[in-house]
Design a protein around this motif. Sequence first.
Motif, PDB file in Angstrom:
ATOM      1  N   ARG A   1     -23.231  42.034 -16.173  1.00 21.77           N
ATOM      2  CA  ARG A   1     -22.223  41.141 -15.594  1.00 21.77           C
ATOM      3  C   ARG A   1     -22.896  40.132 -14.680  1.00 21.77           C
ATOM      4  O   ARG A   1     -23.738  40.501 -13.858  1.00 21.77           O
TER       5      ARG A   1
ATOM      6  N   ARG B   1     -22.370  36.131 -12.441  1.00 18.21           N
ATOM      7  CA  ARG B   1     -21.508  35.048 -11.940  1.00 18.21           C
ATOM      8  C   ARG B   1     -22.301  33.759 -12.055  1.00 18.21           C
ATOM      9  O   ARG B   1     -23.404  33.643 -11.501  1.00 18.21           O
TER      10      ARG B   1
ATOM     11  N   GLU C   1     -17.233  34.498 -13.820  1.00 14.85           N
ATOM     12  CA  GLU C   1     -17.897  35.763 -14.138  1.00 14.85           C
ATOM     13  C   GLU C   1     -17.821  36.004 -15.641  1.00 14.85           C
ATOM     14  O   GLU C   1     -16.763  35.860 -16.256  1.00 14.85           O
TER      15      GLU C   1
END
Length: 312
Positions: free
Chosen positions: A287, A289, A295
């Motif tokens: 994950r 950003r 995101e």
Amino acid sequence: MRIVFFGFQTWGRRTLQALLDLGHDVPLVVTHPASTQSYKAIFSDSVEELARERGIPVHLTDRIDAETIDLVKRSEPEVNVVNSWYTKWPVELYDLPPHGTLNFHDSMLPKLTGFSPVLWSLISGESHTGLTVHRMDESLDTGDILVQRSMPIGPKDTGTDLVLRTMDLIPDVLREALEALETGNAVWRPQNKAERTYFHKRSEHDSLLDWTLPAEELERFVRALSDPYPSAFSFYRGERIEVLAAHVSEVRYGGTVGRVIVQEGGGAVVCGPNAHRGTNRALVITRVREADGTERPGSEVFARGGYLSHQP
């Protein structure tokens, strides 16, 4: 007991609340003005607000000055209690009350003196963190210890998890420390200076991922810098990328340090140290950003491969 309290942010508010819940007399609260500075704006519940709600006089100051010392003298405390204070204290103040000054520190002293101890404990691979109440002296976090509570660091804990659990220790540790003073049963334990470690204040640069480190260390680094703290980051195709979640690969990978080479377990694999030997596990980024705040899964962002680096 009659106690002057010094504190700031959520740590300070939780400590002041505990003092009041325990029924102690708090004639004065000293706190810093609200701040937008990076780490001062995190967990920023107001000490000032709670004190004013309870009708306690408040002194706002960035540092200890003559006015502060005079106000404390006139309050005639039996002990000062401190949690989350940013500037140095003179001996005239910390030795003023009969019982001196009790300071809270979020580590198992003498390890991790200094700043952001909970984050550094996870980054540096400690098995435990905790909370220490010690008597303030002339150096930072070096005074004799009165009470400590240890807390294990789990394999999935984030920095935020540990900070919040450490805060939960405040009421019981405070109660034990003040009861020891009140009953005359306080046992002070000098710190072993040979075991002392010191960590500096964190800055933006300290959140930059170093791809020459082992994947196990990078995974802890990402967990330590969890929201609301400044996230771990790197640069990819000229843009800053914040790494929000990652894990250590199952397979061992070979190649070049920082190279995004393949997908595994829902994320993008980044080669680490000695990658040319193919003997080490890699970091799998799941994950991220992006620079615009979006995101996305690591598997999407790094689908084109390429390199993660220290600079754009």
